[in-house]
Design a protein around this motif. Structure first.
Motif, PDB file in Angstrom:
ATOM      1  N   VAL A 197       0.916  -1.378  -0.023  1.00 35.20           N
ATOM      2  CA  VAL A 197      -0.030  -0.051  -0.049  1.00 35.20           C
ATOM      3  C   VAL A 197       1.047   1.205  -0.092  1.00 35.20           C
ATOM      4  O   VAL A 197       0.611   2.432  -0.767  1.00 35.20           O
ATOM      5  CB  VAL A 197      -1.054   0.022   1.152  1.00 35.20           C
ATOM      6  N   LEU A 198       1.963   1.344   0.755  1.00 37.41           N
ATOM      7  CA  LEU A 198       2.980   2.498   0.798  1.00 37.41           C
ATOM      8  C   LEU A 198       3.685   2.792  -0.278  1.00 37.41           C
ATOM      9  O   LEU A 198       3.592   3.693  -0.897  1.00 37.41           O
ATOM     10  CB  LEU A 198       3.933   2.289   2.080  1.00 37.41           C
ATOM     11  N   SER A 199       4.056   1.381  -1.348  1.00 41.37           N
ATOM     12  CA  SER A 199       4.597   1.692  -2.481  1.00 41.37           C
ATOM     13  C   SER A 199       3.716   2.156  -3.562  1.00 41.37           C
ATOM     14  O   SER A 199       4.018   3.051  -4.241  1.00 41.37           O
ATOM     15  CB  SER A 199       5.089   0.506  -2.875  1.00 41.37           C
ATOM     16  N   GLN A 200       2.528   1.946  -3.383  1.00 34.86           N
ATOM     17  CA  GLN A 200       1.530   2.615  -4.329  1.00 34.86           C
ATOM     18  C   GLN A 200       1.298   3.879  -4.065  1.00 34.86           C
ATOM     19  O   GLN A 200       0.960   4.564  -5.000  1.00 34.86           O
ATOM     20  CB  GLN A 200       0.059   1.733  -4.135  1.00 34.86           C
ATOM     21  N   GLY A 201       1.098   4.239  -2.736  1.00 36.70           N
ATOM     22  CA  GLY A 201       0.986   5.744  -2.244  1.00 36.70           C
ATOM     23  C   GLY A 201       2.304   6.531  -2.863  1.00 36.70           C
ATOM     24  O   GLY A 201       2.296   7.989  -3.807  1.00 36.70           O
ATOM     25  N   VAL A 202       3.447   6.159  -2.790  1.00 39.40           N
ATOM     26  CA  VAL A 202       4.621   6.716  -3.409  1.00 39.40           C
ATOM     27  C   VAL A 202       4.524   6.755  -4.933  1.00 39.40           C
ATOM     28  O   VAL A 202       4.913   7.819  -5.481  1.00 39.40           O
ATOM     29  CB  VAL A 202       5.927   5.907  -2.875  1.00 39.40           C
ATOM     30  N   TYR A 203       4.019   5.767  -5.363  1.00 40.18           N
ATOM     31  CA  TYR A 203       4.189   5.864  -7.005  1.00 40.18           C
ATOM     32  C   TYR A 203       2.930   6.937  -7.281  1.00 40.18           C
ATOM     33  O   TYR A 203       3.518   7.612  -8.364  1.00 40.18           O
ATOM     34  CB  TYR A 203       3.765   4.347  -7.448  1.00 40.18           C
TER      35      TYR A 203
END
Length: 246
Positions: free
Chosen positions: A213-219
């Motif tokens: 979820v955090l990686s999607q937010g950063v992306y």
């Protein structure tokens, strides 16, 4: 000396008069564009044939383009379906990922339960105003009224806020990230987290689903930043060209 100049003027005058009386008029043909006048009696069979041929070719090319577009979208869908299916099958077989998923949802449920408990405590604190009412029946009604009102406002406000945030995130995705690159990024990050979950857990003590979820937010943040910067550069270029009259 005056007589000499008078003779020169007389000679020049005679030459001028001779040039005027012995000019030769030459007609030079000049092409001048004129408006086309439609002739009702002329034969336009060739024009009609070419127009029909153009229409046929246009329809044929449009059909080919549509067929290739449908084929590309179908291939992309099948590829995404295959990648997602194999990834999910691998996720089911991964004990580390399943454990983190259970832990993630368990923590989310615990937080929701704690939030509801805080809301009920706040409602009960506000409802204590009813203890100042001497009539027990009215005091009980006021107590439950304040309790339901406070709990309802907190729960409804939190739910509306969560829905608004979700709608905003979906709008940002559709505006900035609704393309093949995002699909590949989601599939790649999911595959990396699932296949290399054990190595990631050894290096970082973090929940794998939370990491996804955090990686999607950063992306999403990076794509929005790049999109806005590109828009600002285009705006600056347009203003510069307008000022320079280009």
């Amino acid at each position: 000396m005056i007589g000499e100049y008078q003779n020169k003027i007389r000679c020049l005058t005679q030459q001028r008069d001779y040039a005027r009386t012995h000019q030769k008029i030459v007609e030079i043909p000049v092409e001048k564009p004129v408006l086309y006048e439609k002739c009702e009696s002329c034969d336009r069979t060739a024009y009609q044939n070419e127009k029909a041929k153009y229409g046929t070719q246009k329809e044929r090319l449009a059909g080919q383009y549509k067929a290739k577009t449908v084929m590309f979208q179908t291939t992309l869908f099948l590829l995404a379906w295959y990648s997602l299916t194999t990834t999910l099958f691998q996720a089911v077989q991964s004990d580390v990922f399943l454990s983190d998923c259970k832990s993630f949802f368990h923590d989310a449920a615990s937080f929701l339960q704690t939030f509801i408990g805080w809301t009920i405590d706040a409602g009960q604190s506000v409802a204590q105003i009813s203890t100042k009412i001497p009539n027990p029946f009215i005091a009980g009604m006021v107590y439950w009224l304040f309790l339901i009102l406070v709990v309802g406002i907190c729960v409804a406000g939190t739910g509306i806020l969560a829905i608004l945030i979700e709608i905003k995130v979906i709008e940002l995705y559709k505006k900035n990230c609704w393309d093949v690159i995002t699909l590949l990024m989601i599939l790649t990050s999911t595959a990396v987290i699932i296949y290399f979950g054990e190595a990631i857990k050894k290096a970082l003590s973090v929940n794998l689903l939370l990491l996804f979820v955090l990686s999607q937010g950063v992306y999403l943040g990076i794509r929005c930043y790049l999109k806005n910067r590109d828009y600002e550069e285009k705006s600056v270029n347009m203003i510069f060209y307008d000022k320079n009259g280009r």
